[in-house]
Design an enzyme around this catalytic site. Structure first.
Site, PDB file in Angstrom:
ATOM      1  N   SER A  10       0.854  -1.195   0.000  1.00 15.61           N
ATOM      2  CA  SER A  10       0.000   0.000   0.000  1.00 15.61           C
ATOM      3  C   SER A  10       0.889   1.245   0.000  1.00 15.61           C
ATOM      4  CB  SER A  10      -0.872   0.025   1.255  1.00 15.61           C
ATOM      5  OG  SER A  10      -1.311   1.349   1.488  1.00 15.61           O
ATOM      6  N   HIS A  35      -1.053  -1.263  -4.327  1.00  7.83           N
ATOM      7  CA  HIS A  35      -2.358  -1.017  -3.683  1.00  7.83           C
ATOM      8  C   HIS A  35      -2.506   0.478  -3.426  1.00  7.83           C
ATOM      9  CE1 HIS A  35      -5.838  -2.210  -1.204  1.00  7.83           C
ATOM     10  NE2 HIS A  35      -5.450  -1.300  -0.349  1.00  7.83           N
ATOM     11  N   ASP A  37      -4.667   3.407  -1.854  1.00  5.61           N
ATOM     12  CA  ASP A  37      -5.704   3.702  -0.846  1.00  5.61           C
ATOM     13  C   ASP A  37      -6.274   5.090  -1.050  1.00  5.61           C
ATOM     14  OD1 ASP A  37      -3.861   1.789   1.508  1.00  5.61           O
ATOM     15  OD2 ASP A  37      -5.869   1.363   0.753  1.00  5.61           O
ATOM     16  N   MET A  39      -8.897   7.850  -0.151  1.00  2.43           N
ATOM     17  CA  MET A  39      -9.721   8.182   1.017  1.00  2.43           C
ATOM     18  C   MET A  39     -10.297   9.597   0.877  1.00  2.43           C
ATOM     19  SD  MET A  39      -7.276   6.731   4.060  1.00  2.43           S
ATOM     20  CE  MET A  39      -6.528   5.112   3.938  1.00  2.43           C
ATOM     21  N   HIS A  68      -8.283   0.792  -4.015  1.00  4.85           N
ATOM     22  CA  HIS A  68      -9.193   0.580  -2.878  1.00  4.85           C
ATOM     23  C   HIS A  68      -9.907   1.890  -2.578  1.00  4.85           C
ATOM     24  CE1 HIS A  68      -9.401  -0.467   1.716  1.00  4.85           C
ATOM     25  NE2 HIS A  68     -10.601  -0.391   1.155  1.00  4.85           N
ATOM     26  N   MET A  70     -12.037   4.078  -0.578  1.00  4.90           N
ATOM     27  CA  MET A  70     -12.671   4.338   0.711  1.00  4.90           C
ATOM     28  C   MET A  70     -13.351   5.701   0.619  1.00  4.90           C
ATOM     29  SD  MET A  70      -9.588   2.808   3.012  1.00  4.90           S
ATOM     30  CE  MET A  70      -8.440   2.949   1.638  1.00  4.90           C
ATOM     31  N   MET A 139     -11.011  -6.257   5.279  1.00 11.34           N
ATOM     32  CA  MET A 139     -10.221  -5.326   6.084  1.00 11.34           C
ATOM     33  C   MET A 139      -9.816  -6.004   7.387  1.00 11.34           C
ATOM     34  SD  MET A 139      -9.882  -2.656   4.304  1.00 11.34           S
ATOM     35  CE  MET A 139      -9.017  -1.712   5.565  1.00 11.34           C
ATOM     36  N   ASP A 175      -6.276  -6.850   4.088  1.00 12.11           N
ATOM     37  CA  ASP A 175      -5.723  -5.509   3.994  1.00 12.11           C
ATOM     38  C   ASP A 175      -5.584  -4.859   5.365  1.00 12.11           C
ATOM     39  OD1 ASP A 175      -6.848  -2.462   2.283  1.00 12.11           O
ATOM     40  OD2 ASP A 175      -5.006  -2.978   3.343  1.00 12.11           O
TER      41      ASP A 175
END
Ligand code: DX5
Ligand code: ZN
Length: 242
Positions: A10, A35, A37, A39, A68, A70, A139, A175
Protein backbone atom coordinates in the site's frame (compact mmCIF):
# COMPACT_ATOMS: atom_id res chain seq x y z
CA UNK A 1 -6.49 -20.12 -3.91
CA UNK A 2 -3.67 -19.00 -6.22
CA UNK A 3 -0.33 -20.77 -5.69
CA UNK A 4 1.94 -17.90 -4.69
CA UNK A 5 0.58 -15.25 -2.35
CA UNK A 6 0.28 -11.92 -4.16
CA UNK A 7 1.98 -9.11 -2.25
CA UNK A 8 0.37 -5.72 -2.79
CA UNK A 9 2.23 -2.90 -1.02
CA UNK A 10 0.00 0.00 0.00
CA UNK A 11 1.56 3.30 -1.08
CA UNK A 12 -0.13 4.99 1.87
CA UNK A 13 3.10 4.25 3.77
CA UNK A 14 5.41 5.41 0.96
CA UNK A 15 7.28 8.73 0.77
CA UNK A 16 4.64 10.88 -0.92
CA UNK A 17 7.23 13.49 -1.85
CA UNK A 18 8.77 10.90 -4.21
CA UNK A 19 5.80 8.67 -4.98
CA UNK A 20 6.84 7.79 -8.52
CA UNK A 21 10.29 6.69 -7.42
CA UNK A 22 8.75 4.76 -4.51
CA UNK A 23 6.48 2.84 -6.89
CA UNK A 24 9.46 1.94 -9.07
CA UNK A 25 11.53 0.92 -6.05
CA UNK A 26 8.89 -1.33 -4.50
CA UNK A 27 8.20 -2.98 -7.84
CA UNK A 28 11.91 -3.67 -8.29
CA UNK A 29 11.88 -5.08 -4.74
CA UNK A 30 9.34 -7.73 -5.71
CA UNK A 31 5.86 -6.21 -5.33
CA UNK A 32 3.25 -8.05 -7.41
CA UNK A 33 0.57 -5.32 -7.31
CA UNK A 34 0.43 -1.69 -6.18
CA UNK A 35 -2.36 -1.02 -3.68
CA UNK A 36 -3.80 2.50 -3.91
CA UNK A 37 -5.70 3.70 -0.85
CA UNK A 38 -8.11 6.42 -1.94
CA UNK A 39 -9.72 8.18 1.02
CA UNK A 40 -12.25 11.04 1.03
CA UNK A 41 -12.36 12.25 4.64
CA UNK A 42 -16.04 11.31 4.71
CA UNK A 43 -16.31 7.53 4.55
CA UNK A 44 -13.03 7.34 6.50
CA UNK A 45 -11.44 10.00 8.76
CA UNK A 46 -8.52 10.65 6.42
CA UNK A 47 -7.91 12.17 2.96
CA UNK A 48 -5.26 10.83 0.58
CA UNK A 49 -5.27 11.20 -3.21
CA UNK A 50 -7.40 10.77 -6.33
CA UNK A 51 -7.20 10.14 -10.09
CA UNK A 52 -4.62 12.86 -10.91
CA UNK A 53 -2.03 11.29 -8.63
CA UNK A 54 -2.76 7.81 -9.96
CA UNK A 55 -2.41 9.13 -13.51
CA UNK A 56 0.97 10.64 -12.58
CA UNK A 57 2.40 7.32 -11.39
CA UNK A 58 0.72 4.96 -13.87
CA UNK A 59 3.64 4.90 -16.30
CA UNK A 60 6.16 4.07 -13.56
CA UNK A 61 5.23 0.38 -13.70
CA UNK A 62 3.09 -2.08 -15.62
CA UNK A 63 2.11 -3.90 -12.44
CA UNK A 64 -1.54 -4.18 -11.43
CA UNK A 65 -2.98 -1.02 -9.88
CA UNK A 66 -5.28 -2.32 -7.14
CA UNK A 67 -7.49 0.67 -6.28
CA UNK A 68 -9.19 0.58 -2.88
CA UNK A 69 -11.93 3.22 -2.82
CA UNK A 70 -12.67 4.34 0.71
CA UNK A 71 -15.02 7.01 -0.59
CA UNK A 72 -18.77 7.61 -0.43
CA UNK A 73 -20.41 7.84 -2.87
CA UNK A 74 -18.11 5.87 -5.16
CA UNK A 75 -20.35 5.29 -8.17
CA UNK A 76 -19.93 8.70 -9.77
CA UNK A 77 -16.10 8.39 -9.69
CA UNK A 78 -15.61 4.88 -11.07
CA UNK A 79 -14.93 6.08 -14.60
CA UNK A 80 -12.35 8.60 -13.39
CA UNK A 81 -10.35 5.82 -11.73
CA UNK A 82 -10.71 3.46 -14.67
CA UNK A 83 -9.50 6.01 -17.22
CA UNK A 84 -6.25 6.73 -15.33
CA UNK A 85 -5.28 3.08 -15.40
CA UNK A 86 -6.64 1.26 -12.35
CA UNK A 87 -6.87 -2.46 -13.14
CA UNK A 88 -8.95 -3.44 -10.11
CA UNK A 89 -11.49 -1.09 -8.54
CA UNK A 90 -12.79 -2.06 -5.11
CA UNK A 91 -15.74 -0.34 -3.45
CA UNK A 92 -16.86 -0.74 0.15
CA UNK A 93 -20.14 -2.59 0.63
CA UNK A 94 -20.82 -0.12 3.46
CA UNK A 95 -20.39 2.88 1.14
CA UNK A 96 -22.83 2.02 -1.64
CA UNK A 97 -26.60 1.61 -1.72
CA UNK A 98 -26.58 -0.35 -4.98
CA UNK A 99 -23.59 -2.69 -4.75
CA UNK A 100 -24.71 -4.97 -7.58
CA UNK A 101 -24.98 -2.02 -9.96
CA UNK A 102 -21.61 -0.60 -8.87
CA UNK A 103 -19.86 -3.91 -9.50
CA UNK A 104 -21.47 -4.23 -12.92
CA UNK A 105 -20.37 -0.67 -13.72
CA UNK A 106 -16.75 -1.47 -12.78
CA UNK A 107 -16.71 -4.47 -15.09
CA UNK A 108 -18.41 -2.46 -17.86
CA UNK A 109 -15.45 -0.07 -17.59
CA UNK A 110 -13.13 -2.96 -18.35
CA UNK A 111 -11.75 -3.29 -14.81
CA UNK A 112 -11.82 -6.16 -12.34
CA UNK A 113 -14.53 -5.64 -9.70
CA UNK A 114 -13.82 -5.84 -5.98
CA UNK A 115 -15.79 -5.34 -2.82
CA UNK A 116 -14.32 -4.51 0.57
CA UNK A 117 -15.81 -5.41 3.97
CA UNK A 118 -14.91 -3.61 7.17
CA UNK A 119 -13.92 -5.81 10.12
CA UNK A 120 -17.41 -5.68 11.65
CA UNK A 121 -19.30 -6.32 8.39
CA UNK A 122 -20.49 -9.94 7.99
CA UNK A 123 -19.69 -11.72 4.74
CA UNK A 124 -23.42 -12.39 4.21
CA UNK A 125 -23.79 -8.91 2.71
CA UNK A 126 -22.11 -10.13 -0.49
CA UNK A 127 -23.81 -13.50 -0.93
CA UNK A 128 -26.05 -12.21 -3.75
CA UNK A 129 -23.26 -10.49 -5.72
CA UNK A 130 -20.66 -13.25 -5.82
CA UNK A 131 -20.97 -13.63 -9.58
CA UNK A 132 -20.18 -9.95 -10.02
CA UNK A 133 -16.89 -10.24 -8.14
CA UNK A 134 -13.26 -10.79 -9.06
CA UNK A 135 -11.87 -9.84 -5.64
CA UNK A 136 -13.06 -9.68 -2.03
CA UNK A 137 -11.03 -7.35 0.18
CA UNK A 138 -11.37 -8.20 3.87
CA UNK A 139 -10.22 -5.33 6.08
CA UNK A 140 -8.04 -6.49 8.95
CA UNK A 141 -7.89 -2.96 10.35
CA UNK A 142 -10.51 -0.23 10.55
CA UNK A 143 -10.02 1.75 7.33
CA UNK A 144 -8.36 5.14 7.26
CA UNK A 145 -4.80 4.72 8.41
CA UNK A 146 -1.71 2.57 8.07
CA UNK A 147 0.31 1.19 10.95
CA UNK A 148 -2.61 -0.22 12.95
CA UNK A 149 -2.78 -3.60 14.73
CA UNK A 150 -4.09 -6.66 12.90
CA UNK A 151 -7.64 -7.68 13.92
CA UNK A 152 -7.50 -11.50 14.28
CA UNK A 153 -11.23 -12.13 13.76
CA UNK A 154 -10.64 -11.67 10.04
CA UNK A 155 -8.98 -15.12 9.95
CA UNK A 156 -12.36 -16.77 10.60
CA UNK A 157 -13.95 -14.53 7.99
CA UNK A 158 -11.40 -15.63 5.38
CA UNK A 159 -12.35 -19.26 5.98
CA UNK A 160 -16.08 -18.51 5.73
CA UNK A 161 -15.66 -16.45 2.58
CA UNK A 162 -13.50 -19.19 1.05
CA UNK A 163 -16.37 -21.63 1.62
CA UNK A 164 -18.93 -19.15 0.33
CA UNK A 165 -17.18 -18.52 -2.99
CA UNK A 166 -16.68 -22.23 -3.71
CA UNK A 167 -15.02 -22.75 -7.10
CA UNK A 168 -15.64 -19.21 -8.34
CA UNK A 169 -12.47 -17.46 -9.64
CA UNK A 170 -12.52 -14.80 -6.91
CA UNK A 171 -9.35 -13.69 -5.08
CA UNK A 172 -9.48 -13.05 -1.33
CA UNK A 173 -7.37 -10.09 -0.24
CA UNK A 174 -6.54 -9.11 3.36
CA UNK A 175 -5.72 -5.51 3.99
CA UNK A 176 -4.09 -3.87 6.95
CA UNK A 177 -1.86 -4.61 9.92
CA UNK A 178 -0.12 -7.50 8.18
CA UNK A 179 3.50 -7.59 9.34
CA UNK A 180 5.22 -10.96 8.79
CA UNK A 181 4.51 -12.45 12.22
CA UNK A 182 0.78 -12.16 11.62
CA UNK A 183 0.70 -12.80 7.85
CA UNK A 184 -2.73 -14.40 7.79
CA UNK A 185 -3.36 -17.85 6.34
CA UNK A 186 -5.73 -18.57 3.52
CA UNK A 187 -5.71 -15.27 1.65
CA UNK A 188 -4.60 -15.00 -1.98
CA UNK A 189 -3.46 -11.36 -1.73
CA UNK A 190 -1.83 -9.54 1.18
CA UNK A 191 -1.87 -5.76 1.38
CA UNK A 192 0.82 -4.23 3.55
CA UNK A 193 2.02 -0.67 3.90
CA UNK A 194 4.15 -0.13 6.99
CA UNK A 195 5.52 -3.70 6.90
CA UNK A 196 6.85 -3.12 3.37
CA UNK A 197 7.93 0.53 3.44
CA UNK A 198 9.71 0.42 6.81
CA UNK A 199 13.49 0.74 6.98
CA UNK A 200 14.12 2.63 3.76
CA UNK A 201 14.44 1.47 0.16
CA UNK A 202 17.25 -0.97 0.84
CA UNK A 203 14.85 -2.87 3.15
CA UNK A 204 11.90 -3.19 0.74
CA UNK A 205 12.99 -6.46 -0.89
CA UNK A 206 13.65 -8.14 2.45
CA UNK A 207 10.33 -6.88 3.85
CA UNK A 208 8.41 -8.27 0.86
CA UNK A 209 10.11 -11.67 0.94
CA UNK A 210 9.52 -11.93 4.72
CA UNK A 211 5.80 -11.40 4.10
CA UNK A 212 5.76 -13.93 1.29
CA UNK A 213 7.61 -16.54 3.35
CA UNK A 214 5.28 -16.05 6.32
CA UNK A 215 2.24 -16.44 4.08
CA UNK A 216 3.45 -19.26 1.84
CA UNK A 217 5.61 -21.47 4.06
CA UNK A 218 3.66 -24.77 4.09
CA UNK A 219 4.64 -25.35 7.70
CA UNK A 220 2.70 -22.26 8.62
CA UNK A 221 -0.38 -23.82 7.06
CA UNK A 222 -0.54 -26.18 10.02
CA UNK A 223 -1.03 -23.11 12.14
CA UNK A 224 -4.52 -22.62 10.72
CA UNK A 225 -6.09 -23.37 14.09
CA UNK A 226 -7.70 -20.33 15.67
CA UNK A 227 -5.82 -21.14 18.85
CA UNK A 228 -2.78 -19.37 17.48
CA UNK A 229 -4.85 -16.19 17.10
CA UNK A 230 -7.16 -16.48 20.12
CA UNK A 231 -4.66 -14.71 22.32
CA UNK A 232 -4.77 -11.69 19.98
CA UNK A 233 -1.07 -11.28 20.66
CA UNK A 234 1.50 -10.69 17.95
CA UNK A 235 3.09 -14.11 17.70
CA UNK A 236 6.50 -14.87 16.26
CA UNK A 237 5.92 -18.00 14.23
CA UNK A 238 8.92 -20.21 14.93
CA UNK A 239 9.43 -23.56 13.13
CA UNK A 240 9.69 -25.30 16.49
CA UNK A 241 6.24 -23.94 17.28
CA UNK A 242 4.58 -26.82 15.43
C1 DX5 B 1 -6.22 1.28 5.55
C2 DX5 B 1 -5.75 0.82 4.17
C3 DX5 B 1 -4.64 -0.19 4.24
C4 DX5 B 1 -3.40 0.32 4.99
C5 DX5 B 1 -2.39 -0.79 5.14
O1 DX5 B 1 -7.44 2.00 5.41
O2 DX5 B 1 -6.81 0.25 3.44
O3 DX5 B 1 -4.29 -0.57 2.91
O4 DX5 B 1 -2.84 1.38 4.28
O5 DX5 B 1 -1.31 -0.26 5.89
P1 DX5 B 1 -0.62 -1.15 7.04
O6 DX5 B 1 -0.08 -2.36 6.33
O7 DX5 B 1 0.46 -0.27 7.58
O8 DX5 B 1 -1.69 -1.49 8.02
ZN1 ZN C 1 -6.32 -0.54 1.42
Amino acid sequence: MSQKTIIAPSVLSADFSRLGEEVEAVCEAGADWIHLDVMDGHFVPNITFGPPVIKAIRDRTDKVFDCHLMIEPAERFLGAFAVVGCNIITVHAEATTHLDRSLQAIRDLGCKAGVSLNPSTPETVIEYVLDRLDLILLMSVNPGFGGQDFIPSVIDKVARVRTMIGARPILIEIDGGVPPETAPLGADVLVAGSAVFKGGREAYAGNISALRTAADEPRFAALGSRRSWASNQKIVIDPSYI
